[in-house]
Design an enzyme around this catalytic site. Structure first.
Site, PDB file in Angstrom:
ATOM      1  N   GLU A  99      16.891   4.575 -58.799  1.00  0.00           N
ATOM      2  CA  GLU A  99      15.477   4.045 -58.274  1.00  0.00           C
ATOM      3  C   GLU A  99      15.506   2.538 -57.923  1.00  0.00           C
ATOM      4  O   GLU A  99      14.963   2.168 -56.722  1.00  0.00           O
ATOM      5  CB  GLU A  99      14.298   4.265 -59.283  1.00  0.00           C
ATOM      6  N   GLY A 175      14.188  13.649 -61.453  1.00  0.00           N
ATOM      7  CA  GLY A 175      12.685  13.967 -61.381  1.00  0.00           C
ATOM      8  C   GLY A 175      12.602  15.311 -60.439  1.00  0.00           C
ATOM      9  O   GLY A 175      11.459  15.612 -59.930  1.00  0.00           O
ATOM     10  N   SER A 215      16.806  15.214 -65.174  1.00  0.00           N
ATOM     11  CA  SER A 215      16.048  16.405 -65.278  1.00  0.00           C
ATOM     12  C   SER A 215      16.207  17.162 -66.810  1.00  0.00           C
ATOM     13  O   SER A 215      16.489  18.174 -67.015  1.00  0.00           O
ATOM     14  CB  SER A 215      16.160  17.455 -64.569  1.00  0.00           C
ATOM     15  N   GLY A 236      14.018  10.823 -68.332  1.00  0.00           N
ATOM     16  CA  GLY A 236      12.651  10.075 -67.819  1.00  0.00           C
ATOM     17  C   GLY A 236      11.526  10.752 -67.979  1.00  0.00           C
ATOM     18  O   GLY A 236      10.997  10.631 -69.102  1.00  0.00           O
TER      19      GLY A 236
HETATM   20  P1  PGA Z   1      14.349  12.321 -65.243  1.00  0.00           P
HETATM   21  O1  PGA Z   1      14.545  10.947 -65.064  1.00  0.00           O
HETATM   22  O2  PGA Z   1      14.530  12.817 -66.463  1.00  0.00           O
HETATM   23  O3  PGA Z   1      12.736  12.597 -64.881  1.00  0.00           O
HETATM   24  O4  PGA Z   1      14.912  13.346 -64.234  1.00  0.00           O
HETATM   25  C1  PGA Z   1      16.019  10.542 -65.337  1.00  0.00           C
HETATM   26  C2  PGA Z   1      16.020   9.009 -65.071  1.00  0.00           C
HETATM   27  O5  PGA Z   1      15.824   8.432 -63.899  1.00  0.00           O
HETATM   28  O6  PGA Z   1      16.593   8.446 -65.942  1.00  0.00           O
END
Ligand code: PGA
Length: 253
Positions: A99, A175, A215, A236
């Site tokens: 990100e 995500g 995820s 996340g």
């Molecule tokens: P997520 O994010 O578990 O919501 O997929 C993981 C992360 O970005 O570290």
């Protein structure tokens, strides 16, 4: 058999006010019982680092930041440095999350400077790498990871890098609810370990913990953690609720 200690890390991203973060941290601490074999880290937003550090205090939960700037101090409005994170109680810092690369233009060179600054200050970097969906579809996964690893670790000696952590986070799995299959995760983790072996040494490759992220949830943690080269998870969404994060921490039960 691997001697690497498993690690479950929570990345709260830009969620939670100070009060919410304190409540979540308290909830996690209450649910820790029986997690002695696992290292646990939570990375709240920077405003909540100090209040959360007071709550996790002497518990086995460690504090991590989600980013840093590579200079120690100066006229860099809006940035936070490694010594500042140390003073807030951090032991770890996530660096190069997709990100940050995607929305804030972080380059491999920036990531390298951040990793060096973290290490120089005594923080343990959690160095994130991962390919996008189109890179995977066009069979560029390994070349993308090579470049991220090479540039991210440029100029670092083996002594400097240890005990750094690497997080493999396929961008298409973050995500999205789409997790890498066990085979996909194991293949990449083994690849990363081979890279570390060549770049540093077999000992450092063996000692380095490689986390999987994307995820991760209670239902898939045990399966991922059973893989030979998966040493932990960077979580996340599922780290935001204490009960769900605790289920992940207790994946062996
Ligand atoms: P997520 O994010 O578990 O919501 O997929 C993981 C992360 O970005 O570290």
């Amino acid at each position: 058999m691997t001697a690497r200690r498993p690690m479950i890390a929570g990345n709260w991203k830009m969620y939670k006010t100070c009060a919410e973060a304190e409540e979540t941290a308290r909830g996690i601490v209450e649910l820790l019982h029986g997690s002695e074999e696992t290292d646990i880290m939570i990375a709240p937003p920077s405003t909540a680092l100090v209040p959360v550090s007071r709550i996790i205090g002497d518990t086995p939960v460690d504090l991590g930041a989600q980013n840093l700037f590579w200079e120690n101090q100066g006229a860099y409005t809006g940035e936070v440095s490694a010594p500042m994170l140390i003073s807030a109680g951090c032991r770890y810092v996530i660096i190069g999350h997709s990100e940050r690369r995607q929305y804030f233009g972080e380059t491999d060179q920036d990531v390298n400077k951040k990793i060096r600054a973290a290490i120089a200050a005594g923080l343990v970097p959690v160095f994130c790498i991962g390919e996008t969906e189109s890179e995977r579809d066009s069979e560029k996964t390994f070349s993308v990871l090579d470049k991220q690893l090479e540039k991210g670790l440029e100029g670092l000696s083996e002594e400097q890098f240890r005990p750094g952590l690497i997080a493999y986070e396929p961008v298409w799995a973050i995500g999205t609810g789409k997790t890498a299959t066990p085979q996909q995760a194991q293949d990449v983790h083994a690849y990363i370990r081979t890279f570390l072996k060549k770049r540093f040494s077999p000992e450092t490759a063996e000692a380095t913990r490689i986390l999987y992220g994307g995820s991760v949830k209670p239902a898939n943690t045990a399966e991922l953690m059973a893989l030979a080269d998966v040493d932990g998870a960077l979580v996340g969404g599922a780290s935001l609720k204490p009960e769900i994060f605790a289920e992940i921490i207790h994946y062996k039960r």
